[in-house]
Design a protein around this motif. Sequence first.
Motif, short mmCIF file in Angstrom:
data_model
loop_
_atom_site.label_atom_id
_atom_site.label_comp_id
_atom_site.label_asym_id
_atom_site.label_seq_id
_atom_site.Cartn_x
_atom_site.Cartn_y
_atom_site.Cartn_z
N ASN A 221 43.12 47.99 37.03
CA ASN A 221 43.16 47.73 38.47
C ASN A 221 42.05 46.74 38.82
N PHE A 222 42.30 45.47 38.57
CA PHE A 222 41.26 44.45 38.71
C PHE A 222 41.82 43.22 39.42
N TYR A 223 40.89 42.42 39.94
CA TYR A 223 41.25 41.09 40.42
C TYR A 223 40.21 40.09 39.92
N VAL A 224 40.55 38.82 40.00
CA VAL A 224 39.63 37.78 39.53
C VAL A 224 39.41 36.77 40.63
N ASP A 225 38.27 36.09 40.54
CA ASP A 225 38.00 34.94 41.40
C ASP A 225 37.14 33.98 40.59
#
Length: 270
Positions: A221-225
């Motif tokens: 459950n991750f996001y990137v930027d």
Amino acid sequence: MFFKILLIGGGIALCSCTHKGRVEVAENHVQWDSVVVNRTCHSASADTKPNCSLQLSFIYPVDFLDKSILKSVQKLFILDYFGSDYANMTPEKAAEKYADDYISNMIRDEDKVQDEDRPAFEYYQTSNNRILYNRDDLLSVTVGRETFSGGAHNNHKQVNRVIDLKTGRALSEKDLFIDDYREDLAKIIVDNISASNNVDSAPELENVGFLSVSEIAPNGNFYVDDTGITYIYNEYDIAAYAVGPVVVQLPYETVRHLLRADSPLAAIAF
């Protein structure tokens, strides 16, 4: 915007408001639209019977250079927001059907309620999704939801998705990390949580509400930027409700040695 008043069997009065609005985001040459639904429902005997409220604000892609990828990405957006039962619908149909089902389920549950001492306002759900990153052929989106259906407290959940706009696929940890990454990444995550909670060692986290620290691991459950990878652990995932959601921000320099050199993150991580 339109309003409608419906009379439903059993003395339920339903009022709904739905409107759409254009959202301007252009970094990846994706065009967006949104649908907002607000519904409330109460029974004829509102002093003793449950009420419910639903508010959703859903943003979704409506145009992209590659139409086949657009279709895949739209389906992922609908799947994450509304669930698999709605994945083959258009965004507008999915939003309306989801709202209809929520109200219908509330009415069905109300018919089972015999306890007149329950509070008048029993059910609500609010949700939205947000675009967190939209560059470098990557799209990070998060869905946030707050629900209450009786009990001691409301519940919160955040679900994240990273999409590769070159393929229209959702990215998993295996797409980003080298083989045998899990043990090393788990230690980095636990060390980050320990530092955020001002404890000297990981086992001490259990003294501040964390559960089975030795079992904390990457959860997908991750996001990137452009600064790093952020993991979200929802209520009860790794800690007591009182701790709340746990946000673990990992700058690329802390995980770069675990990333695949040819991963979709290469352009921003190396």
